[in-house]
Design a protein around this motif. Sequence first.
Motif, PDB file in Angstrom:
ATOM      1  N   LYS A 772     -57.147  53.885 -66.005  1.00 16.31           N
ATOM      2  CA  LYS A 772     -57.371  54.812 -64.899  1.00 16.31           C
ATOM      3  C   LYS A 772     -58.373  55.890 -65.305  1.00 16.31           C
ATOM      4  O   LYS A 772     -59.319  56.197 -64.561  1.00 16.31           O
ATOM      5  CB  LYS A 772     -56.043  55.455 -64.482  1.00 16.31           C
ATOM      6  N   THR A 773     -58.184  56.477 -66.485  1.00 21.59           N
ATOM      7  CA  THR A 773     -59.066  57.537 -66.943  1.00 21.59           C
ATOM      8  C   THR A 773     -60.471  57.017 -67.212  1.00 21.59           C
ATOM      9  O   THR A 773     -61.466  57.704 -66.973  1.00 21.59           O
ATOM     10  CB  THR A 773     -58.506  58.184 -68.228  1.00 21.59           C
ATOM     11  N   ALA A 774     -60.554  55.780 -67.707  1.00 20.90           N
ATOM     12  CA  ALA A 774     -61.858  55.181 -67.990  1.00 20.90           C
ATOM     13  C   ALA A 774     -62.571  54.736 -66.717  1.00 20.90           C
ATOM     14  O   ALA A 774     -63.769  54.441 -66.747  1.00 20.90           O
ATOM     15  CB  ALA A 774     -61.688  53.983 -68.925  1.00 20.90           C
ATOM     16  N   GLY A 775     -61.855  54.685 -65.614  1.00 14.30           N
ATOM     17  CA  GLY A 775     -62.469  54.268 -64.352  1.00 14.30           C
ATOM     18  C   GLY A 775     -62.484  52.778 -64.149  1.00 14.30           C
ATOM     19  O   GLY A 775     -63.347  52.245 -63.443  1.00 14.30           O
ATOM     20  N   LEU A 776     -61.526  52.067 -64.760  1.00 10.72           N
ATOM     21  CA  LEU A 776     -61.451  50.620 -64.636  1.00 10.72           C
ATOM     22  C   LEU A 776     -60.209  50.231 -63.825  1.00 10.72           C
ATOM     23  O   LEU A 776     -59.203  50.940 -63.840  1.00 10.72           O
ATOM     24  CB  LEU A 776     -61.372  49.965 -66.021  1.00 10.72           C
ATOM     25  N   PRO A 777     -60.266  49.100 -63.138  1.00 11.53           N
ATOM     26  CA  PRO A 777     -59.104  48.661 -62.341  1.00 11.53           C
ATOM     27  C   PRO A 777     -57.897  48.385 -63.241  1.00 11.53           C
ATOM     28  O   PRO A 777     -58.048  47.879 -64.364  1.00 11.53           O
ATOM     29  CB  PRO A 777     -59.589  47.366 -61.685  1.00 11.53           C
ATOM     30  N   ILE A 778     -56.737  48.714 -62.741  1.00 13.69           N
ATOM     31  CA  ILE A 778     -55.500  48.441 -63.484  1.00 13.69           C
ATOM     32  C   ILE A 778     -55.026  47.044 -63.082  1.00 13.69           C
ATOM     33  O   ILE A 778     -54.409  46.856 -62.029  1.00 13.69           O
ATOM     34  CB  ILE A 778     -54.427  49.498 -63.176  1.00 13.69           C
ATOM     35  N   THR A 779     -55.337  46.071 -63.901  1.00 11.35           N
ATOM     36  CA  THR A 779     -54.951  44.688 -63.646  1.00 11.35           C
ATOM     37  C   THR A 779     -54.300  44.108 -64.893  1.00 11.35           C
ATOM     38  O   THR A 779     -54.441  44.649 -65.996  1.00 11.35           O
ATOM     39  CB  THR A 779     -56.176  43.822 -63.287  1.00 11.35           C
ATOM     40  N   LYS A 780     -53.601  43.003 -64.707  1.00 11.62           N
ATOM     41  CA  LYS A 780     -52.965  42.328 -65.834  1.00 11.62           C
ATOM     42  C   LYS A 780     -54.004  41.917 -66.864  1.00 11.62           C
ATOM     43  O   LYS A 780     -53.796  42.073 -68.073  1.00 11.62           O
ATOM     44  CB  LYS A 780     -52.195  41.103 -65.335  1.00 11.62           C
ATOM     45  N   GLU A 781     -55.163  41.416 -66.375  1.00 10.88           N
ATOM     46  CA  GLU A 781     -56.221  40.975 -67.282  1.00 10.88           C
ATOM     47  C   GLU A 781     -56.775  42.138 -68.093  1.00 10.88           C
ATOM     48  O   GLU A 781     -57.033  41.994 -69.296  1.00 10.88           O
ATOM     49  CB  GLU A 781     -57.353  40.321 -66.484  1.00 10.88           C
ATOM     50  N   ASN A 782     -56.942  43.285 -67.468  1.00 10.90           N
ATOM     51  CA  ASN A 782     -57.489  44.437 -68.181  1.00 10.90           C
ATOM     52  C   ASN A 782     -56.499  45.010 -69.187  1.00 10.90           C
ATOM     53  O   ASN A 782     -56.897  45.499 -70.258  1.00 10.90           O
ATOM     54  CB  ASN A 782     -57.919  45.517 -67.192  1.00 10.90           C
ATOM     55  N   ILE A 783     -55.229  44.961 -68.856  1.00 11.60           N
ATOM     56  CA  ILE A 783     -54.209  45.421 -69.801  1.00 11.60           C
ATOM     57  C   ILE A 783     -54.191  44.507 -71.024  1.00 11.60           C
ATOM     58  O   ILE A 783     -54.100  44.967 -72.173  1.00 11.60           O
ATOM     59  CB  ILE A 783     -52.827  45.480 -69.114  1.00 11.60           C
ATOM     60  N   GLU A 784     -54.296  43.211 -70.793  1.00 14.90           N
ATOM     61  CA  GLU A 784     -54.358  42.259 -71.911  1.00 14.90           C
ATOM     62  C   GLU A 784     -55.634  42.452 -72.724  1.00 14.90           C
ATOM     63  O   GLU A 784     -55.641  42.288 -73.945  1.00 14.90           O
ATOM     64  CB  GLU A 784     -54.287  40.829 -71.377  1.00 14.90           C
ATOM     65  N   TRP A 785     -56.713  42.811 -72.043  1.00 22.98           N
ATOM     66  CA  TRP A 785     -57.992  43.094 -72.696  1.00 22.98           C
ATOM     67  C   TRP A 785     -57.853  44.267 -73.657  1.00 22.98           C
ATOM     68  O   TRP A 785     -58.309  44.217 -74.803  1.00 22.98           O
ATOM     69  CB  TRP A 785     -59.013  43.365 -71.597  1.00 22.98           C
ATOM     70  N   LEU A 786     -57.214  45.332 -73.190  1.00 20.32           N
ATOM     71  CA  LEU A 786     -56.979  46.490 -74.063  1.00 20.32           C
ATOM     72  C   LEU A 786     -56.114  46.113 -75.258  1.00 20.32           C
ATOM     73  O   LEU A 786     -56.368  46.532 -76.389  1.00 20.32           O
ATOM     74  CB  LEU A 786     -56.279  47.610 -73.274  1.00 20.32           C
ATOM     75  N   ALA A 787     -55.084  45.318 -74.997  1.00 21.76           N
ATOM     76  CA  ALA A 787     -54.164  44.920 -76.065  1.00 21.76           C
ATOM     77  C   ALA A 787     -54.861  44.080 -77.132  1.00 21.76           C
ATOM     78  O   ALA A 787     -54.403  44.031 -78.282  1.00 21.76           O
ATOM     79  CB  ALA A 787     -52.984  44.148 -75.471  1.00 21.76           C
ATOM     80  N   SER A 788     -55.957  43.427 -76.773  1.00 19.00           N
ATOM     81  CA  SER A 788     -56.658  42.552 -77.720  1.00 19.00           C
ATOM     82  C   SER A 788     -57.585  43.308 -78.666  1.00 19.00           C
ATOM     83  O   SER A 788     -58.133  42.719 -79.594  1.00 19.00           O
ATOM     84  CB  SER A 788     -57.462  41.498 -76.956  1.00 19.00           C
ATOM     85  N   LEU A 789     -57.783  44.616 -78.428  1.00 16.63           N
ATOM     86  CA  LEU A 789     -58.698  45.378 -79.267  1.00 16.63           C
ATOM     87  C   LEU A 789     -58.178  45.460 -80.700  1.00 16.63           C
ATOM     88  O   LEU A 789     -56.991  45.698 -80.942  1.00 16.63           O
ATOM     89  CB  LEU A 789     -58.884  46.795 -78.722  1.00 16.63           C
ATOM     90  N   LYS A 790     -59.076  45.260 -81.640  1.00 19.64           N
ATOM     91  CA  LYS A 790     -58.732  45.333 -83.062  1.00 19.64           C
ATOM     92  C   LYS A 790     -58.956  46.753 -83.571  1.00 19.64           C
ATOM     93  O   LYS A 790     -59.579  47.589 -82.907  1.00 19.64           O
ATOM     94  CB  LYS A 790     -59.594  44.352 -83.864  1.00 19.64           C
ATOM     95  N   LYS A 791     -58.458  47.019 -84.760  1.00 18.59           N
ATOM     96  CA  LYS A 791     -58.684  48.316 -85.382  1.00 18.59           C
ATOM     97  C   LYS A 791     -60.181  48.543 -85.532  1.00 18.59           C
ATOM     98  O   LYS A 791     -60.909  47.676 -86.004  1.00 18.59           O
ATOM     99  CB  LYS A 791     -58.011  48.364 -86.755  1.00 18.59           C
TER     100      LYS A 791
END
Length: 836
Positions: A772-791
């Motif tokens: 929401k703060t980044a200005g991106l849609p809140i979707t299942k795919e985007n949540i999974e995208w965030l979760a995939s980020l590495k250190k």
Amino acid sequence: MKKILTPYKRVKNNLLMTKTGKCWAYFQLPPVTISENNQEKMDEYKAQLEKVYDLIGEYPEFSSQILPTDYRLEEKMDALTQDFSDGTEYGYYDPKYDYRALGKTYIKRANETLKEELGQLTEYTMYLAIRLKSKVSFEDEKVKENLKSGAKLAKHQIMSVMNWETKTTEEDFKQYQVIEEDLYNSLQVVSIERVTEERLNFLHEFSFHHNIVSSEDFSSKDCVIDPTEKTGYLKVQLEDEEYYLSTLPIAKTPDLLNHIEFFKIAQSFTFPIEFFINGRTMNKTLAKNKINLISNRFKETDKAMYQNEDTDNEIVLGKTRLNDLRNAVNNENKHVFEWMGAFVVVGKTLAETKRRVREVKNTMKQNYSVVVVQPLVDQLYLFYKFLQGQSLDMSEPYWLQWTTHRELAEFSLGMTKQLGSYVGWYLGRISEGNSLSHEEAVASSRHLVLFHSFLAHEGVKGAVTDSPHIGIFGQIGKGKSYTVKYLFFCSQFMKGRILMTDPKSEFRERLEFACSDERVQANYPEFVEMVNRIKFITLNPDKSENEGVLDPLNFLTGSTASATILDIFSSITSLDNRKCENELRRCVETVLQLKESQQEVGLMHVVERLKANEDEEISLFGENIEMKVKNSILKLVFGYGTSNGVSVKDKVTILQIEGLDLPDSKTPLNEQSESEQKSIAVMIALAKFCQDFGKRDKHEKTTTIFDEAWTLTTAKGGKKLLKELRRVGRSYANQLILVTQSVKDIDTEEDNGNFGACFFFDEPSEREEILKTAGLPITKENIEWLASLKKGQCLFRDYYGRIDVISVDCLFPEWDLGFKTTDNSHAKIAEQAFSR
């Protein structure tokens, strides 16, 4: 070897006249960066492209192109040096403030490292060329002149068909300039720009040198093309250089072209590549006849399949696409285009070119179900086919596709992978897909991210904000601390003072550890010099000289001082008792009046007045506060006005506080220990000191790096303090780099807009809030995208409002060593840092 024959005859401004009298207008598309996880924005942009291609349908031919041009890294880095501190910022020369030599040393190393890792550094630029149709007006009185012009046009057209060369005059260009003006205005739906005459000549020459040699010393007359060296390839000789080239046309596409974004795909390869779509508008009668012919074939096939009780998904999809075409032509009066698409692959050796050709063919087939082929005997023909100003033949023998404007828009002309600033320090790379590790993400991307942290303050054209502030958010251990230290080091070279808070008191130890390494001392003396220039101020409450150094009465006055003092008191004691609270307020006002009369006062005078009160309850209240201050970290904040406070006069200062016991970010206020409450009170004073630092001189650039900012939000009035820190901002030439764990600390529309750039590291409990703060849609795919980020990976939103995933990448092993935690053995950390 035959002489190279090109369509190029002459250029004027953005118009290219061919030898057969055809005139092409050339435009450059502004780079548009849209996250692939923001489908709504992508659809909006493609809708704009639909309008563009619908407009192009009124013209005979077009060429959409993406070309990898020189990144000009050295030029960009040289431009950065203009903002380096030269030691004379304060009216006199001080060698300690002169960072030019140090900065140039690191720029040189960055250039060398990136060239070693990536070879030829390029960036992608997209162009649209449209062949103008000639028109002759008979509406004015100069009928004879128009008749002459019409006759001349007919002559040009006849000679064009016969491929005879024509003469070109200024009058020829004037006729087309009027047409180009109308076209240019119509194309503003995508804010298109005309190319310059210099750039248009460059595009012509590029077809021959492909950045293998400098365009400054190049002439196509020196180019020798050999199609016999190896079938499927061309060997091109340029003076002392040679390269190999292969053109790979598209032979087959899926029936549905949704999300086949050719121009974005071209940018995803690990080497420079070119992509062209050369097209022409079909005659509508011919288009309808072709649709009917194919429709009849489908009917025959359907009939045969029905008799055999068979089904075929490809045929079903083909019929769907055909129906869309029929509807667009018959009902919407839209144009149909014939086009030829091709990738152009170049390598300095035959082996390198072969490897790249294989990668393109495999990637397109496996990932996108697109078949690209490598003709063995048509390479020279294809080379000529994609020269600037070249037309499709009247009847192309192979590889023609046909679609409407909608499918052409799906190819995403203009969408690029660009983030950061065009001039700045190397920050990292835009990540491609889902990598197994941070290292793999860096290695698989050619998209560099440069970043000039103070750029937004200058009011850059195209930026969506003029706020210089930077927000860094995310869970502990994801790379947040590493990133802020990297930005701190990059900022040292630039003009202005820097104040960095280090509440954990660990950065100095890490830097000293790095400087003590023999390899650093031997190979990177510039790093040791940089660290030695940093002024470390360590506030130890057990040392008498530090008592009261952060007392708000040292640097605040009036209502600001009053509000801050009350926030500090409310952090360490309850103010529920109205009698005690009222007396506290009276004592604060009295002490502030004494300060205005030039008396030495501090917070301990407020405490003593409370103790001396005749009311026993108030006196006990004062005595309780005195006991909390005694032998605690609060001694840094509660003084008698005799301390000179913290002096920040050096260019680079790191302010550390020993003994802080900060609570966990999820610890509720009513569950914080007394030690944690005292630490928060110190952080409040520290925040006000940082605010004062940024407001001392409106004409001096200052950077404040405030770490562990989330602690303020757990205190009463803490969010107000954060907002006040941000409000110093542009009017005072102050930049705030705010480091906190939660985006909720700024999760309001007003606060979000106060950050010019943001780094969002993953925080599992706040993924929806991050999107929401980044200005991106809140979707299942985007949540999974965030979760995939590495250190080391994060969402980065730059000053232009562009957002994508980047992998922060430090090029200097000695910096890396100084940023690493010292929890592991020093030997292990050093070994890992220097193993790159």
